[in-house]
Design an enzyme around this catalytic site. Structure first.
Site, PDB file in Angstrom:
ATOM      1  N   TYR A 266       0.829  -1.438  -0.046  1.00 29.11           N
ATOM      2  CA  TYR A 266       0.101   0.040   0.115  1.00 29.11           C
ATOM      3  C   TYR A 266       0.668   1.254  -0.006  1.00 29.11           C
ATOM      4  O   TYR A 266       0.330   2.406  -0.133  1.00 29.11           O
ATOM      5  CB  TYR A 266      -1.021   0.032   1.378  1.00 29.11           C
ATOM      6  CG  TYR A 266      -1.975  -1.256   1.507  1.00 29.11           C
ATOM      7  CD1 TYR A 266      -2.046  -2.056   0.227  1.00 29.11           C
ATOM      8  CD2 TYR A 266      -2.570  -1.298   2.782  1.00 29.11           C
ATOM      9  CE1 TYR A 266      -2.820  -3.039   0.439  1.00 29.11           C
ATOM     10  CE2 TYR A 266      -3.333  -2.386   2.617  1.00 29.11           C
ATOM     11  CZ  TYR A 266      -3.648  -3.284   1.962  1.00 29.11           C
ATOM     12  OH  TYR A 266      -4.303  -4.303   1.915  1.00 29.11           O
TER      13      TYR A 266
ATOM     14  N   HIS B 136       1.037 -11.637   2.055  1.00 30.49           N
ATOM     15  CA  HIS B 136       0.025 -11.108   1.581  1.00 30.49           C
ATOM     16  C   HIS B 136      -0.737 -11.709   0.423  1.00 30.49           C
ATOM     17  O   HIS B 136      -2.210 -11.915   0.280  1.00 30.49           O
ATOM     18  CB  HIS B 136       0.235  -9.740   0.797  1.00 30.49           C
ATOM     19  CG  HIS B 136      -0.615  -8.574   0.363  1.00 30.49           C
ATOM     20  ND1 HIS B 136      -0.494  -7.247   0.448  1.00 30.49           N
ATOM     21  CD2 HIS B 136      -1.945  -8.742   0.288  1.00 30.49           C
ATOM     22  CE1 HIS B 136      -1.420  -6.704   0.281  1.00 30.49           C
ATOM     23  NE2 HIS B 136      -2.297  -7.542   0.038  1.00 30.49           N
TER      24      HIS B 136
HETATM   25  N1  LIG Z   1      -5.407  -8.656   1.967  1.00 31.35           N
HETATM   26  C1  LIG Z   1      -5.857  -8.275   0.868  1.00 31.35           C
HETATM   27  O1  LIG Z   1      -5.534  -8.701  -0.079  1.00 31.35           O
HETATM   28  C2  LIG Z   1      -6.768  -6.902   0.852  1.00 31.35           C
HETATM   29  C3  LIG Z   1      -7.371  -6.540  -0.038  1.00 31.35           C
HETATM   30  C4  LIG Z   1      -7.976  -5.588   0.165  1.00 31.35           C
HETATM   31  C5  LIG Z   1      -8.343  -4.859   1.066  1.00 31.35           C
HETATM   32  N2  LIG Z   1      -7.624  -5.192   2.318  1.00 31.35           N
HETATM   33  C6  LIG Z   1      -7.808  -4.642   3.587  1.00 31.35           C
HETATM   34  O2  LIG Z   1      -9.117  -4.365   3.787  1.00 31.35           O
HETATM   35  C7  LIG Z   1      -9.401  -3.073   3.907  1.00 31.35           C
HETATM   36  C8  LIG Z   1     -11.048  -3.003   3.637  1.00 31.35           C
HETATM   37  O3  LIG Z   1     -11.271  -3.528   2.390  1.00 31.35           O
HETATM   38  P1  LIG Z   1     -11.393  -2.298   0.991  1.00 31.35           P
HETATM   39  O4  LIG Z   1     -10.781  -0.867   1.795  1.00 31.35           O
HETATM   40  O5  LIG Z   1     -11.202  -2.910   0.013  1.00 31.35           O
HETATM   41  O6  LIG Z   1     -13.133  -2.118   1.042  1.00 31.35           O
HETATM   42  P2  LIG Z   1     -14.171  -1.975   1.756  1.00 31.35           P
HETATM   43  O7  LIG Z   1     -14.018  -1.573   3.144  1.00 31.35           O
HETATM   44  O8  LIG Z   1     -15.257  -2.975   1.790  1.00 31.35           O
HETATM   45  O9  LIG Z   1     -14.722  -0.485   1.256  1.00 31.35           O
HETATM   46  C9  LIG Z   1     -14.420   0.758   1.126  1.00 31.35           C
HETATM   47  C10 LIG Z   1     -15.484   1.753   0.416  1.00 31.35           C
HETATM   48  O10 LIG Z   1     -16.438   1.933   0.962  1.00 31.35           O
HETATM   49  C11 LIG Z   1     -16.683   3.176   1.138  1.00 31.35           C
HETATM   50  N3  LIG Z   1     -17.114   3.022   2.611  1.00 31.35           N
HETATM   51  C12 LIG Z   1     -16.741   2.925   3.803  1.00 31.35           C
HETATM   52  N4  LIG Z   1     -17.646   3.121   4.737  1.00 31.35           N
HETATM   53  C13 LIG Z   1     -18.755   3.487   4.287  1.00 31.35           C
HETATM   54  C14 LIG Z   1     -20.050   4.046   4.799  1.00 31.35           C
HETATM   55  N5  LIG Z   1     -20.341   4.077   6.000  1.00 31.35           N
HETATM   56  N6  LIG Z   1     -21.159   4.281   3.777  1.00 31.35           N
HETATM   57  C15 LIG Z   1     -20.842   4.662   2.232  1.00 31.35           C
HETATM   58  N7  LIG Z   1     -19.604   4.250   1.936  1.00 31.35           N
HETATM   59  C16 LIG Z   1     -18.379   3.766   2.768  1.00 31.35           C
HETATM   60  C17 LIG Z   1     -15.248   3.822   0.889  1.00 31.35           C
HETATM   61  O11 LIG Z   1     -15.493   5.044   0.659  1.00 31.35           O
HETATM   62  P3  LIG Z   1     -14.569   6.526   1.369  1.00 31.35           P
HETATM   63  O12 LIG Z   1     -13.357   6.057   1.424  1.00 31.35           O
HETATM   64  O13 LIG Z   1     -14.737   7.493   0.247  1.00 31.35           O
HETATM   65  O14 LIG Z   1     -15.446   6.759   2.372  1.00 31.35           O
HETATM   66  C18 LIG Z   1     -14.810   2.772   0.036  1.00 31.35           C
HETATM   67  O15 LIG Z   1     -14.936   3.327  -1.227  1.00 31.35           O
HETATM   68  C19 LIG Z   1      -8.525  -2.281   3.344  1.00 31.35           C
HETATM   69  O16 LIG Z   1      -8.546  -0.829   3.351  1.00 31.35           O
HETATM   70  C20 LIG Z   1      -7.135  -3.128   3.407  1.00 31.35           C
HETATM   71  O17 LIG Z   1      -6.554  -2.857   4.646  1.00 31.35           O
HETATM   72  C21 LIG Z   1      -6.887  -6.387   2.039  1.00 31.35           C
END
Ligand SMILES: NC(=O)c1ccc[n+]([C@@H]2O[C@H](COP(=O)([O-])OP(=O)(O)OC[C@H]3O[C@@H](n4cnc5c(N)ncnc54)[C@H](OP(=O)(O)O)[C@@H]3O)[C@@H](O)[C@H]2O)c1
Length: 283
Positions: free
Chosen positions: A49, A107
């Site tokens: 990241y 990862h």
């Molecule tokens: N291990 C892996 O391969 C892997 C892959 C992906 C993710 N991850 C980890 O998992 C974490 C979470 O997953 P993710 O970031 O992919 O997606 P997520 O948390 O499922 O969704 C994030 C999205 O939802 C929006 N959002 C968040 N809260 C909201 C709410 N209450 N109402 C409306 N929209 C909302 C955010 O927009 P805004 O930011 O504009 O508010 C963003 O566009 C990551 O940050 C990372 O740490 C790990």
């Protein structure tokens, strides 16, 4: 926020934290600072990241005692193999500006992950890592790795949300004492997540949002959660899930949303392997 999951080595991990995937290095310090100010104590980052430094800087600035925080990071493929992974752990420690990382994951399940995992085990024994685990290890590869290492993964972080619920994967993890950690808990908004009628109706009944209902559902399944948002109001909203409970009927309705398929990419698909070979040099 105090709710914790006890990992197989006895350490307590906050069940709800804050993830910083797709948070730019420039914005990361502000976002993590906001998250800490509203009460998050577990932060999920990764070498890939490119924002570990922002996490470290926000932690320092917050003045919160290190022992009251739980930092998670992940080693990228280009740093796999024993020697490279060993050096990469030290580099993450330096970027995060800390003496230890609470949980370090591999990862992705490609390249020399056995060599990299041995480096995790050694750093764990040396006290540089309080817990170790993997990410994106679907059942086949997870069972293989967990059966052939000295210290089975304490956590496996996999895509988990209402449309891909990972029931079977969670069962396999339990056999090895591994806790399941969700990535993409809000499905990154895909598949009409935020306007899903089932989640909206359940939310209405509890005075809660779609995001809160989906997170609550996984909280009740003992899944570790790291929703991401760059907006402080949404960070607060995503934390406010401890004052209601779903009924059996509501749980069944949400269970029926499971498609058992990824909304992103299937790690068992050969094309996914090819894609990751192209991304090896990312870091
Ligand atoms: N291990 C892996 O391969 C892997 C892959 C992906 C993710 N991850 C980890 O998992 C974490 C979470 O997953 P993710 O970031 O992919 O997606 P997520 O948390 O499922 O969704 C994030 C999205 O939802 C929006 N959002 C968040 N809260 C909201 C709410 N209450 N109402 C409306 N929209 C909302 C955010 O927009 P805004 O930011 O504009 O508010 C963003 O566009 C990551 O940050 C990372 O740490 C790990």
């Amino acid at each position: 926020m105090e709710k914790t999951i006890r990992l197989s080595n006895g350490i307590e991990m906050p069940q709800l934290g804050y993830g910083v995937y797709q948070v730019t290095p420039e914005e990361c310090e502000r976002c993590v600072g906001d998250a800490l100010s509203v009460g998050y104590r577990m932060i999920d980052t990764a070498q890939a990241y490119a924002n570990e430094e922002g996490v470290g800087a926000a932690v320092k600035k917050s003045g919160i005692e290190r022992k009251n925080l739980f930092l998670v990071s992940k080693i990228w493929l280009s740093n796999y193999g024993y020697e490279r992974a060993k050096a990469a752990i030290d580099e993450s420690l330096r970027r995060l500006d800390t003496d230890y990382i609470d949980l370090m994951l591999l990862h992705q399940p490609f390249c020399d992950y056995y060599g990299a995992y041995r480096a995790l085990q050694d750093a764990y024994k040396e006290g540089k890592l309080r817990a170790i685990g993997v990410s994106n290890f679907l059942p086949g590869r997870f069972i293989d790795l967990a059966s052939n290492v000295e210290v089975p993964p304490m956590v496996n972080q996999v895509e988990t949300h209402v449309f891909n619920q990972q029931w079977k994967a969670q069962e396999y993890m339990k056999e090895f004492g591994t806790a399941i950690m969700s990535w993409g808990p809000l499905a990154e908004g895909r598949n009409g997540f935020f306007t899903n009628p089932v989640l909206e109706a359940i939310g209405k009944a509890h005075g809660k949002s779609v995001a809160q209902v989906a997170l609550r559902y996984m909280l009740e399944r003992d899944i570790i959660l790291i929703p991401k948002s760059t907006h402080i109001e949404r960070m607060k909203e995503n934390m406010d899930i401890f004052d209601f409970a779903l009924t059996d009927d509501e749980r069944e309705q949400i269970k029926a949303l499971d498609t058992g398929k990824s909304l992103f990419f299937d790690h068992n698909d050969a094309e996914t392997t090819k894609m990751f070979m192209g991304w090896r040099g990312l870091v």
